[in-house]
Design an enzyme around this catalytic site. Structure first.
Site, PDB file in Angstrom:
ATOM      1  CE1 TYR B 107      49.605  31.642  43.180  1.00 20.65           C
ATOM      2  CE2 TYR B 107      51.459  31.983  43.954  1.00 20.65           C
ATOM      3  CZ  TYR B 107      50.249  31.706  43.449  1.00 20.65           C
ATOM      4  OH  TYR B 107      50.139  33.034  44.134  1.00 20.65           O
ATOM      5  CE1 TYR B 146      54.970  33.730  45.226  1.00 16.73           C
ATOM      6  CE2 TYR B 146      52.966  32.638  46.372  1.00 16.73           C
ATOM      7  CZ  TYR B 146      53.150  33.867  45.456  1.00 16.73           C
ATOM      8  OH  TYR B 146      52.900  34.912  45.062  1.00 16.73           O
ATOM      9  NE  ARG B 156      53.329  39.148  47.517  1.00 21.51           N
ATOM     10  CZ  ARG B 156      51.644  39.083  47.439  1.00 21.51           C
ATOM     11  NH1 ARG B 156      51.280  38.884  46.137  1.00 21.51           N
ATOM     12  NH2 ARG B 156      51.001  39.938  48.112  1.00 21.51           N
ATOM     13  CG  HIS B 159      48.652  35.490  48.207  1.00 17.60           C
ATOM     14  ND1 HIS B 159      49.730  34.975  48.362  1.00 17.60           N
ATOM     15  CD2 HIS B 159      48.728  35.627  46.772  1.00 17.60           C
ATOM     16  CE1 HIS B 159      50.774  35.544  47.046  1.00 17.60           C
ATOM     17  NE2 HIS B 159      49.565  35.623  46.164  1.00 17.60           N
ATOM     18  CG  HIS B 161      46.030  35.717  43.043  1.00 20.28           C
ATOM     19  ND1 HIS B 161      46.818  36.900  42.666  1.00 20.28           N
ATOM     20  CD2 HIS B 161      47.146  34.086  43.303  1.00 20.28           C
ATOM     21  CE1 HIS B 161      48.180  36.686  42.529  1.00 20.28           C
ATOM     22  NE2 HIS B 161      48.803  35.585  43.644  1.00 20.28           N
TER      23      HIS B 161
END
Lengths: 185, 236
Positions: B107, B146, B156, B159, B161
């Protein structure tokens, strides 16, 4: 008929999208809802988000939705949009600059609708910020009346006068002995 | 106090439990007191409108909305669907915001410590307004999985958000969209916090040949359903 899409946590890494600063991605709303030109009394709401051990929650997102100074909710034609969004800082603190909302038409007390999101919260929590200098209206408010009197004070922000501009302090406790009252509307 | 409902209640059989011990961060952040019922008034049934907040088509293309000196790297995908309420009615003119990791699973965030490269041409944030039929469409890069520190060797699943506004403030929804066939889904405590298997499947996008564009990008369909009008009891 369809079924509701489940909620999932906002996670820790939302700021580049939801509360950006200087990344070139324009925010849809921020901490400053109003200024000197907005009709009504300019106020500041200063808050803190704490976890079950009273440690600051440093990665929360707080959103507010409120009426104008006359108690009516803004529509598309209002310069005052009534919506604000802030993330908490390294001390778990957030603030909004806005106008004090007027009392709603339904015989209640002025309040700010408040939603809290954070990593570790699978669903957002929904609460209201009332004002400590509205004792008379607070006493008549049907929502406050429905809350256990011991826990009621968790919904009332306390007024502190700071160089002439009213500042209301509001603590959001996600858990623990002073857990804030959260609603299911 | 009478309980007046215009919108259906939050469906607690679909939404996750707030305290979910497998997801460690819930331990000190989940509420222990029961929620207090709140009748729906204008405070709950009105909400912010974003029709004039300057959302443009470019905001919905994450492969282009933050390029500096080249192309965003990774597998280009299209993610599209409809925003509906429980009665199946489209929610038009609604703001949808998305954010995600890049193709390497990183991110753009100062607290993301994952040892994976940032992409200077990919921010991983976008927004769109639904059209009159409740449709939205994003072009983006397929996010990478990640690691996180919830438990040993925790990863995780990939995905995206989603943050969604309906017309009422209490329709607010923040969720995550997952990809079909991801082996990490079975191991993920956040995805599995929703107890109901059918509800969990509503978080998984469907691969769509119709949305897939030849020579350009794979398509995934993801419909989002918000609280709808309260079903009126039949009078006898």
């Amino acid at each position: 008929m369809s079924s509701q899409t489940p909620s999932q946590t906002v996670g820790p890494f939302f700021s580049h999208a939801l509360t950006p600063s200087g990344s070139g991605h324009a925010p849809i709303a921020g901490r400053q809802l109003a200024d000197e030109r907005t009709p009504g009394t300019l106020i500041r709401i200063e808050g803190r988000v704490l976890d079950g051990k009273s440690h600051p929650v440093t990665d929360a997102l707080v959103e507010i939705w409120q009426a104008r100074h006359d108690g009516a909710y803004p529509d598309d034609s209002d310069a005052f949009r009534g919506f604000g969004r802030a993330s908490t800082d390294a001390d778990g603190r957030f603030w909004f600059q806005t106008v004090k909302p007027g009392a709603p038409p339904e015989n209640g007390a002025p309040h700010v609708n408040t939603t809290v999101f954070a990593r570790g919260m699978l669903n957002h929590a929904f609460t209201r910020i009332y004002f400590s200098d509205e004792q008379e209206k607070n006493a008549r408010d049907p929502v406050l009346a429905n809350v256990d009197p011991v826990r009621r004070k968790s919904l009332v922000a306390s007024l502190r006068d700071s160089a002439g501009r009213p500042v209301y302090e509001f603590e959001i406790c996600l858990q623990g002995a002073h857990e804030t009252v959260f609603f299911d509307a | 106090m009478t309980s007046k409902r215009i919108l259906s209640p939050r469906d607690w059989s679909s939404h996750p439990r707030q305290a979910h011990p497998d997801y460690k961060s819930t331990l000190l952040r989940s509420q222990r007191q029961p929620l207090v019922p709140l009748p729906q008034s204008l405070s709950e049934l009105t909400g912010p409108v974003f029709g004039h907040c300057g959302v443009t088509g470019r905001d919905a293309d994450l492969t282009r909305n933050s390029i500096r000196d080249g192309e965003a790297i990774g597998e280009r995908i299209i993610v599209a669907g409809r925003l509906l309420d429980e009665s199946g009615r489209a929610v038009p003119n609604a703001l949808i915001e998305v954010w995600q990791a890049n193709a390497a699973g990183r991110y753009v965030h100062s607290q993301d410590q994952h040892d994976a490269p940032l992409d200077p041409n990919f921010l991983g944030a976008g927004k769109a307004l639904t059209d009159s039929a409740g449709r939205y469409r994003f072009t983006t890069i397929r996010p990478g999985a990640y690691p996180w520190r919830n438990h040993s060797n925790a990863w995780r699943p990939a995905h995206i958000h989603f943050s969604v506004f309906g017309t009422a403030f209490i329709q607010r929804l923040v969720t995550q969209m997952y990809f079909p066939g991801d082996p990490l889904l079975a191991l993920d405590p956040i995805f599995n916090a929703t107890a109901d298997a059918a509800a969990r499947q509503r978080l998984v996008a469907a691969f769509s040949t119709e949305l897939t564009e030849p020579e350009w990008a794979l398509g995934f369909e993801f419909d989002i359903v918000l609280r709808g009008p309260q079903a009126t009891p039949l009078e006898s």
